[in-house]
Design a protein around this motif. Structure first.
Motif, short mmCIF file in Angstrom:
data_model
loop_
_atom_site.label_atom_id
_atom_site.label_comp_id
_atom_site.label_asym_id
_atom_site.label_seq_id
_atom_site.Cartn_x
_atom_site.Cartn_y
_atom_site.Cartn_z
N ALA A 164 0.98 -1.29 0.01
CA ALA A 164 0.02 -0.05 0.06
C ALA A 164 1.00 1.34 0.22
N GLU A 165 2.13 1.55 0.37
CA GLU A 165 2.86 2.31 0.21
C GLU A 165 3.59 2.68 -1.14
N TYR A 166 3.20 1.45 -2.26
CA TYR A 166 3.72 1.84 -3.59
C TYR A 166 2.16 1.88 -4.42
N GLY B 279 -5.29 -2.94 5.91
CA GLY B 279 -4.06 -1.75 6.04
C GLY B 279 -4.62 -0.61 5.73
N ASN B 280 -3.51 0.42 5.50
CA ASN B 280 -3.73 1.80 5.20
C ASN B 280 -4.08 2.15 3.79
N GLY B 281 -4.43 3.41 3.43
CA GLY B 281 -4.80 3.80 2.11
C GLY B 281 -3.48 4.29 1.48
N PRO C 46 -2.50 6.94 -1.69
CA PRO C 46 -1.69 7.13 -0.66
C PRO C 46 -2.17 7.24 0.65
N TRP C 47 -1.22 7.48 1.57
CA TRP C 47 -1.63 7.76 3.00
C TRP C 47 -2.55 8.90 3.21
N ASN C 48 -2.26 9.97 2.47
CA ASN C 48 -2.79 11.58 2.76
C ASN C 48 -4.41 11.06 2.04
N TRP D 206 -2.65 8.75 8.19
CA TRP D 206 -1.61 8.49 8.88
C TRP D 206 -1.05 6.99 8.71
N ASP D 207 -1.32 6.06 7.72
CA ASP D 207 -0.80 4.92 7.82
C ASP D 207 -1.15 4.02 8.91
N TYR D 208 -2.36 4.34 9.43
CA TYR D 208 -2.79 3.44 10.49
C TYR D 208 -3.55 2.15 9.96
N THR D 209 -2.62 1.21 9.76
CA THR D 209 -3.23 -0.09 9.25
C THR D 209 -4.01 -0.76 10.61
N ALA D 210 -4.91 -1.59 10.14
CA ALA D 210 -5.59 -2.51 11.39
C ALA D 210 -5.26 -3.90 10.94
N PRO E 39 -4.22 -2.04 17.03
CA PRO E 39 -3.68 -1.30 15.60
C PRO E 39 -2.69 -0.30 15.94
N LYS E 40 -2.22 0.25 14.74
CA LYS E 40 -1.38 1.20 14.88
C LYS E 40 -1.70 2.47 15.54
N ASN E 41 -3.02 2.61 15.29
CA ASN E 41 -3.65 4.07 15.66
C ASN E 41 -3.46 4.30 17.12
CA CA Z 1 1.71 0.74 5.80
#
Ligand code: CA
Length: 718
Positions: free
Chosen positions: A204-206, A280-282, A284-286, A325-329, A352-354
């Protein structure tokens, strides 16, 4: 095996469900599927084995074995060790089935070992093209295999799912689970439920679109696929669930992939017949870029429950609506039956990350309670009426540099938790990372480019470091609290605070033990009730994976797959490089009165040579170089240019500096995995990065770290 009444009920339920789904199968086929599927469901009745990733489908990672306990753990000693073939991060939990251990190292190399002696029975190397490694955000790791019906299943970093004969290691089938034109990766362990192998992916970062798939365990044919984010509406939606999810998206998210990768956690409840997985996160993150800043963006950062036979949606709970914010679950999902306000609840728990610890009703996804387990600055609390976080003002505004806690690595990463059903405590390998900022990325760089970090923000460690700060400037003040968490009261009962980032996953046992590796490479046994440290062993390397335990011939063993790397050792080595941790990929197995020795090792050289030239750039250029470095280079070469596995750029010699442009733009070292970045960096930008590296090298040279004492870096707080 001894069957309890509860387990007989489960067994009967499974038999009924399996035969419903296989009306054409013969009676004997059905019985075999029933027996093998039931064996995994009833794993709790085989304390000598560790049959599933989290031992049991509820993923509690708690063993009923008691031979090694608080009274005798001081006699625990190394019995055998096995050096694996690769030299990158290790994240696997070994499985043990009837005296044979199945474990993976990086690049998904599989080893079958005699669990009593450590002797190699067979190995299997999928021989993955090493060039695919540039698509991995957090090292080319693998979290282990699944076992079912005499077969071993493993996912590879380049997206294949492979079935092996458990007795010979011979490949039975493989299937490509991804579109190889996209930068997908597999790092997670497959699970097998009711004869289907379940596997997700990362990336997901790519810029990818997330999903989880189910494959027939015997043939490798795909049974179903559940997409976690909608695709391009012009192509039509796969089903009603994803069509409905698309109502929570805006803009042209599909051009960015959308994210929502299912890269780690799963759990299964046989009585409810629900498969749970974390999303996971979105990408892009933003959120502003991904979805015009509008909508919850289902199923990002959610826990989803589906039917394992069909992949049909049942319920979801979204931890972070409109994640930015890259807050994966994707963190460890654990199931437990817990008495809350006098009622025995079937719960699902996740940290989770959050930064919030969630207790849900796993039958319907209803939120029971939530509280923060680390410092949180993005939300004040979770509203129990709506189940939604109450966000604090300004946390979505990246027009100025903003500091958010937890930072993108999260309050809890991939290392597993454990649950002790006797004390009712959950053990969380938490982390507190300070000095992470998000700032807007230059709009000119906001075009989706496959294979490049596409987060829509600049994730920078802090301001340009100041040389006069001296020896502390190159270290961080990160910590890894081991939390003994009461999920009913939603508070820590006690904690052990490890210095630095990178503590490992958890194992608890009915012998009253809690076992975890600390960020300095010590495997430590604690009294699980008090946190008292009872036994340590220096691993000669770092370990993020959780230990496990099993028995053979009436003797109990404790095992860990160690090997420094992962995000800890690649992009976040700044926290622990000064401990001199290097990768020694190795399985270590302990028993009472074990007396094997590890080989003598030399301490690595941690010093820095004098920089090859003085910094000539002005402050503005250095700041530009730092921002560009952290967007383009840091994912491999590390935060603040500190890396433990990939070459540390601060020690680059004269020759590297002379051909810098040829390397960065011309691809002169692409055969070593350092691809050309000509599509992403101008010659001017490459020089700004070089000047920033020289600046960091100057500080490191003045800093000249010595390896501190690796032990006793903990405080216990009750
Ligand atoms: Ca991530």
């Amino acid at each position: 095996m001894i069957l309890s009444i509860k387990n007989l009920i489960i067994l009967t339920a499974i038999a009924g469900l399996v035969s419903c789904g296989n009306e054409n199968a013969t009676q004997s086929d059905e019985s075999m599927i029933d027996a093998e599927a039931a064996r995994l469901t009833l794993a709790t009745d085989e304390p000598e084995n560790w049959l599933n990733h989290g031992r049991t489908y509820d993923e509690q990672r708690h063993s009923p074995l008691t031979q090694i306990n608080t009274d005798n753990v001081s006699d625990l000693g190394l019995e055998w060790s096995f050096d694996m073939y690769t030299a990158r991060g290790v994240e696997a939990t070994p499985l043990v089935v009837d005296g044979v251990m199945y474990v993976t190292s990086s690049w998904a190399v599989v080893y079958a070992l005699d669990a009593k002696t450590g002797q190699l029975i067979w190995d299997f190397d999928p021989e993955t093209d090493r060039a695919w490694g540039v698509n991995a955000c957090c090292d080319v790791v693998n979290r282990g295999v699944a076992y079912y019906d005499g077969k071993i299943y493993v996912g590879t970093i380049d997206g294949y799912l492979i079935a092996l004969d458990a007795s010979s290691g011979e490949k039975l089938w493989d299937t490509l689970t991804i579109d190889k034109t996209k930068p997908y990766t597999i790092t997670g362990a497959p699970r097998v439920v009711k004869g289907k192998v379940l596997i997700g992916n990362g990336g997901a970062e790519y810029g990818v679109r997330g999903y989880i798939s189910a494959y027939d365990a015997d043939t490798g044919d795909m049974a179903w696929r559940f997409y976690t984010v909608p695709g391009d509406p012009a192509d039509g939606f796969e089903n009603e669930t994803i069509k409905k999810a698309a109502e929570t998206w805006n803009g042209e998210w599909w051009k960015w992939g959308g994210g929502g990768t299912v890269w780690d956690s799963m759990a299964y409840d046989a009585e409810l017949d629900l498969l749970y997985f974390g999303v996971g996160n979105g990408s892009p993150w933003n959120h502003m870029i991904r979805s015009n800043g509008e909508g919850d963006n289902l199923f990002l950062s959610s826990i989803v429950a589906v039917r394992p036979d069909t992949g049909d949606y049942v319920w979801h709970y979204q931890t972070t609506p409109g994640d930015s914010w890259d807050y994966t679950a994707t963190q460890h999902i654990m199931l437990a039956d817990i008495e809350i306000e006098g009622v025995l609840r079937k719960t699902l728990m996740q940290a989770p990350k959050n930064g919030f610890f969630y207790v849900l009703d796993r039958a319907n996804g209803e939120l029971i309670s939530a509280n923060n387990f680390v410092d949180v600055t993005w939300a004040s609390h979770i509203d129990l009426e709506t189940g939604r976080p109450v966000e604090l003002p300004g946390v979505r505004d990246f027009s100025e540099r903003v500091r958010i806690e937890p930072g993108p690595p999260g309050g809890h990463g991939w290392p597993s938790m454990s649950f002790d059903p006797e004390s009712g405590l959950v053990f969380i390998p938490a982390q507190k990372l300070t000095g992470s900022f998000l700032e807007p990325q230059d709009p000119a760089d906001l075009e989706y480019r496959a294979g490049l970090w596409n987060t829509g923000t600049n994730f920078v460690p802090d301001s340009l470091p100041v040389e006069s700060e001296g020896a502390t400037s190159n270290r961080s003040n990160q910590i890894s609290p081991l939390l003994a968490w009461d999920p009913v009261k939603q508070e820590a009962v006690w904690q052990v605070v490890h210095k630095d980032y990178g503590a490992g996953g958890m194992l608890t046992t009915a012998g009253g033990l809690l076992i975890q590796a600390d960020p300095q490479g010590n495997l430590i046994a604690y009294n699980s009730r008090s946190g008292e440290k009872l036994w340590p062993h220096w691993l000669q390397t770092g370990a993020g994976a959780a230990p496990m335990t099993y028995s053979v011939g009436g003797e109990q063993y404790i095992a860990i797959a160690a090997g420094w790397g992962s995000a800890f050792g690649v992009n976040s080595a700044r926290s622990t490089k000064h401990y001199g941790l290097v990768n020694r990929s190795r399985v270590l197995v302990y028993k009472l009165a074990g007396n094997a020795e590890l080989p003598e090792v030399e301490e690595p050289f941690l010093g820095f040579n004098a920089p090859v030239e003085t910094v000539s750039a002005d402050i503005e250029t250095l700041e530009e170089g730092m921002a560009l470095y952290h967007r383009v280079c840091q994912v491999c070469h590390g935060n603040r240019a500190v890396s433990a596995l990939i070459p540390d750029l601060r020690n680059s010699d004269q020759n590297v500096h002379e051909i810098w442009q040829d390397i960065v733009i011309g691809g002169a070292l692409s055969a070593n995995g350092m691809a050309s970045f000509e599509d992403h960096v101008t010659a001017e930008g490459a020089e700004a990065i070089r000047q920033y590296i020289l600046y960091e090298a100057t500080i490191a040279y003045k800093d000249q770290l010595e390896i501190p004492n690796r032990s006793d870096s903990v405080n216990t707080e009750n």
